[in-house]
Scaffold this active site. Structure first.
Site, PDB file in Angstrom:
ATOM      1  N   HIS A 100      16.113   6.904  -4.271  1.00 51.17           N
ATOM      2  CA  HIS A 100      14.907   6.334  -5.027  1.00 51.17           C
ATOM      3  C   HIS A 100      14.412   7.170  -6.151  1.00 51.17           C
ATOM      4  CE1 HIS A 100      14.196   5.391  -0.585  1.00 51.17           C
ATOM      5  NE2 HIS A 100      13.520   4.409  -1.033  1.00 51.17           N
ATOM      6  N   ASP A 103      12.611  10.608  -5.401  1.00 52.22           N
ATOM      7  CA  ASP A 103      13.443  11.390  -4.585  1.00 52.22           C
ATOM      8  C   ASP A 103      14.034  12.203  -5.558  1.00 52.22           C
ATOM      9  OD1 ASP A 103      13.177   9.325  -2.414  1.00 52.22           O
ATOM     10  OD2 ASP A 103      15.262   8.645  -2.524  1.00 52.22           O
TER      11      ASP A 103
HETATM   12  C1  XUL Z   1      12.660   1.788   4.797  1.00 49.44           C
HETATM   13  C2  XUL Z   1      14.327   1.672   4.040  1.00 49.44           C
HETATM   14  C3  XUL Z   1      14.328   2.203   2.737  1.00 49.44           C
HETATM   15  C4  XUL Z   1      15.397   1.478   1.936  1.00 49.44           C
HETATM   16  C5  XUL Z   1      15.396   1.933   0.688  1.00 49.44           C
HETATM   17  O1  XUL Z   1      12.830   1.342   6.139  1.00 49.44           O
HETATM   18  O2  XUL Z   1      15.161   1.515   4.952  1.00 49.44           O
HETATM   19  O3  XUL Z   1      14.484   3.656   2.739  1.00 49.44           O
HETATM   20  O4  XUL Z   1      16.539   1.811   2.590  1.00 49.44           O
HETATM   21  O5  XUL Z   1      14.162   1.737  -0.211  1.00 49.44           O
END
Ligand code: XUL
Ligand code: CO
Length: 435
Positions: A100, A103
């Protein structure tokens, strides 16, 4: 600086090895069903869990001390974290990562500052990728942590929040394109409702479709040729999430004309939260031609929360790999370990052990699934149940050439059908005996 100085690169040593820091089954060069294990899985490290999650839960703080998070300057920590991430993946021979925006780089005090932070880290990551050969599987934007998103991001009732989400997704797509990412993921943790009677669900769903079209068009405009992926999840953090499960998302994508650009990223623990098995979600995505990736983890069956354990359930892995093999693989997708260490797993080596366990589980799953697919008994049982559809009348039915009156006439002619056993217990025992 080296962050894992005591850990040697992890190697394949075979099932008899007593070295807990080795692969027993994941042999990246072993060819199964015409591809190496490395090509089948395209394993990825999840930046958020592996590098950012120190083990905090609603009842207490994190328990892990990350040597890459000791500075008071968040940008310095972000740079150290990047070094640690690439050292970890190199030692693990993990060929991909997922992240993300937040992150990788800390959020700034303005849209511009956040963009600048991300750009700085993306430039550094590009160099790391060139040095190591590690690639980006997918990028995404964190549209769920900042308090502004508490009522949703693309589906927020406040248009100015939708604008913030747009700015963030624009920058995250740019970062993904710059890093050569194969896919771009949308997971809508806050896109849903917590109270039905203060929410205009129809309007919010329209906004979500509109927003995704804008994001798709922007990515295509700046040269993104990969898949956009929606990651279904029924709840948590929202009471109800719009991307409830694979079937819901497939219907949504078709309604909004997004079915050509979007596929699904299926996560095991999200499947079970929706009351489905992992294999069910994979199968429904694959049947729609939309299986675009996997978030590999495992949920505690005893409480059903999104516990994001590392995947160590061999049976679940076998079922998953049967579906993946039968559907021809994940293409540009891969297996991302969206999984976290338990709060009381506090040794630095635990991160290695957990990933080894996950990779070995899927490697075994692949070996066994390949055996089952090849001996064809399970598949033949399934296919033979439909043999009656090879009859001329049944073929006409499938082509839409019969009416309900024709079925009536055929029912009279054919008489009462003989009962046909589904043979479930036999198939279950064939799978067990292949282990
Ligand atoms: C949350 C989840 C996230 C997604 C990416 O449950 O799985 O981490 O994979 O935003
Ligand atoms: Co996930």
């Amino acid at each position: 600086m080296e962050f894992f100085p005591d850990i040697e690169p992890i190697r394949y040593e075979g099932p008899d090895s007593d070295n807990h820091l080795s692969f027993r089954y994941y042999d990246e060069n072993l060819v199964i069903a015409d591809k190496t294990m490395k090509e089948h899985f395209r394993f990825a490290m999840a930046y958020w869990h592996s590098m950012c999650n120190a083990g905090g839960d609603p009842f207490g703080p994190g328990t892990r001390i990350f040597p890459w998070a000791v500075s008071s300057d968040p940008m310095e920590n972000a740079k150290a974290r990047l070094d640690a991430a690439f050292e970890f993946m190199t030692k693990m021979s993990i060929p991909f990562y997922c992240f993300h925006d937040r992150d990788m780089a800390p959020e700034g005090n303005s849209v511009k500052e956040s963009e600048k932070n991300l750009k700085t880290l993306v430039d550094l990551a590009l160099r790391k990728q060139a040095d190591t050969g590690i690639k980006l599987l997918w990028g995404t934007a964190n549209l769920f942590s900042n308090p502004r998103y508490m009522n949703g991001a693309a589906t927020n009732p406040d248009f100015s929040v939708v604008c913030q989400a747009g700015a963030q997704v624009k920058a995250a797509i740019e970062a993904t394109v710059a890093l050569g990412g194969d896919s771009y993921v949308f997971w809508g943790g806050r896109e849903g409702y917590s109270y039905l009677f203060n929410t205009n669900t129809a309007k919010e769903l329209e906004h979500m479709g509109r927003f995704l079209k804008m994001a798709r068009d922007y990515g295509r405009k700046i040269g993104f040729t990969g898949n956009y992926l929606i990651e279904p999840k029924p709840m948590e953090p929202s009471l109800h999430q719009y991307d409830f499960d694979a079937s819901t998302v497939i219907g949504f994508l078709h309604k909004h004309g997004l079915e050509k650009d979007f596929k699904l990223n299926i996560e095991s623990n999200h499947a079970t939260l929706a009351g489905h098995s992992f294999a069910h979600e994979l199968r429904f995505a694959a049947d729609a031609g939309m299986l675009g990736g996997i978030d590999a983890n495992y949920g505690e069956p005893m409480n059903g929360w999104d516990t994001d354990n590392f995947p160590t359930n061999l049976y679940e892995a076998i079922e998953a790999m049967i579906v993946v093999l039968e559907s021809g693989g994940l293409g540009k997708g891969g297996f991302n370990f969206d999984a976290k260490l338990r709060r009381n797993s506090t040794d630095l080596e635990d991160l290695f052990i957990a990933h080894i366990a996950g990779m070995d589980t899927f490697a075994r799953g692949l070996i066994i699934a390949d055996k089952l697919v090849n001996e064809k008994r399970v598949i033949d049982f399934r296919d033979n149940r439909y043999l009656s559809f090879h009859e001329p009348d049944a073929m006409k039915f499938e082509k839409g050439e019969l009416t309900i009156e024709d079925l009536h006439a055929l029912a009279l002619e054919k008489g009462e059908p003989e009962l046909q056993s589904g043979k479930q217990e036999l198939i279950e025992s064939i799978i067990n005996n292949a282990i």
